[in-house]
Design a protein around this motif. Sequence first.
Motif, PDB file in Angstrom:
ATOM      1  N   ALA A 154     100.838  61.672 -51.268  1.00 59.03           N
ATOM      2  CA  ALA A 154     100.629  61.824 -49.824  1.00 59.03           C
ATOM      3  C   ALA A 154     101.058  63.220 -49.381  1.00 59.03           C
ATOM      4  O   ALA A 154     102.066  63.746 -49.853  1.00 59.03           O
ATOM      5  CB  ALA A 154     101.414  60.766 -49.067  1.00 59.03           C
ATOM      6  N   ALA A 155     100.289  63.805 -48.462  1.00 57.43           N
ATOM      7  CA  ALA A 155     100.605  65.146 -47.982  1.00 57.43           C
ATOM      8  C   ALA A 155     101.755  65.132 -46.988  1.00 57.43           C
ATOM      9  O   ALA A 155     102.581  66.049 -46.964  1.00 57.43           O
ATOM     10  CB  ALA A 155      99.367  65.779 -47.345  1.00 57.43           C
ATOM     11  N   GLU A 156     101.806  64.091 -46.147  1.00 58.71           N
ATOM     12  CA  GLU A 156     102.840  64.024 -45.113  1.00 58.71           C
ATOM     13  C   GLU A 156     103.152  62.561 -44.827  1.00 58.71           C
ATOM     14  O   GLU A 156     102.245  61.729 -44.755  1.00 58.71           O
ATOM     15  CB  GLU A 156     102.376  64.714 -43.824  1.00 58.71           C
ATOM     16  N   ILE A 157     104.431  62.255 -44.666  1.00 55.06           N
ATOM     17  CA  ILE A 157     104.878  60.896 -44.376  1.00 55.06           C
ATOM     18  C   ILE A 157     105.611  60.900 -43.049  1.00 55.06           C
ATOM     19  O   ILE A 157     106.630  61.591 -42.891  1.00 55.06           O
ATOM     20  CB  ILE A 157     105.800  60.361 -45.484  1.00 55.06           C
ATOM     21  N   VAL A 158     105.073  60.141 -42.089  1.00 54.10           N
ATOM     22  CA  VAL A 158     105.637  60.054 -40.750  1.00 54.10           C
ATOM     23  C   VAL A 158     106.121  58.629 -40.535  1.00 54.10           C
ATOM     24  O   VAL A 158     105.358  57.679 -40.710  1.00 54.10           O
ATOM     25  CB  VAL A 158     104.597  60.424 -39.672  1.00 54.10           C
ATOM     26  N   LEU A 159     107.376  58.463 -40.158  1.00 53.16           N
ATOM     27  CA  LEU A 159     107.907  57.152 -39.816  1.00 53.16           C
ATOM     28  C   LEU A 159     107.845  56.977 -38.308  1.00 53.16           C
ATOM     29  O   LEU A 159     108.329  57.835 -37.557  1.00 53.16           O
ATOM     30  CB  LEU A 159     109.358  57.019 -40.293  1.00 53.16           C
ATOM     31  N   ALA A 160     107.252  55.866 -37.854  1.00 53.01           N
ATOM     32  CA  ALA A 160     107.141  55.584 -36.417  1.00 53.01           C
ATOM     33  C   ALA A 160     107.762  54.230 -36.128  1.00 53.01           C
ATOM     34  O   ALA A 160     107.299  53.206 -36.651  1.00 53.01           O
ATOM     35  CB  ALA A 160     105.669  55.592 -35.986  1.00 53.01           C
TER      36      ALA A 160
END
Length: 212
Positions: A154-160
């Motif tokens: 994955a290029a970017e991991i965002v936690l929401a």
Amino acid sequence: MEGTRRFSDRTDAGERLATALRERAVDADVVLAVPRGGLPLGRAIADALDVPLDVVVAKKIGAPGNPEYAVGAVASDGSVWRNEGALDRTDSDEEYFQRKREEEAENARRKADRYRGGRPSPDLTGKTVVVVDDGIATGSTVRACLKRLRGTAAAEIVLAVPVGPPDTIAEVEAAADEVVCLATPRSFFGVGQFYDDFGQVSDEEAMTYVEQ
């Protein structure tokens, strides 16, 4: 963001998170929800951002004689987060931890397979992935999920997440590229206190969100 914001239900929380993600210019490719409670939010976010919804699954590793007290958590691929402080305070030895890790990893794999209905896990290569849960307290399962995703391309991991205590949010920021959290109240006793409706999500209901 600090505060004591309340949410009417999980869908409301998901819609507010979707707005926050757009405001932060997060260009998501896929939403991965943590079952079961994260799926109503994940569906709302995936619909708002017009991206696919899938799951990322981890299971808590409970202490001996106290399964609700997490000494760690393990994701479906075996990626593990260890709560070293909790391990020191309990009768957990390494043999116990590794045995429970194997058991819970298998449980997580079965759960992921059941939710996907036989579909393969999504290819995350080069993707911006948004990981969603209905809130975090200790964040044990979320931390294991983030470790699992760090093992992908994955290029970017965002936690929401809608809400979490300030110390936990600060700690998980090191495990994700970005964390979007709507409220970090200092008076925190449990995720459910910030929802008007925090009823349990059944497996049957949760799976309908993925099937949509």
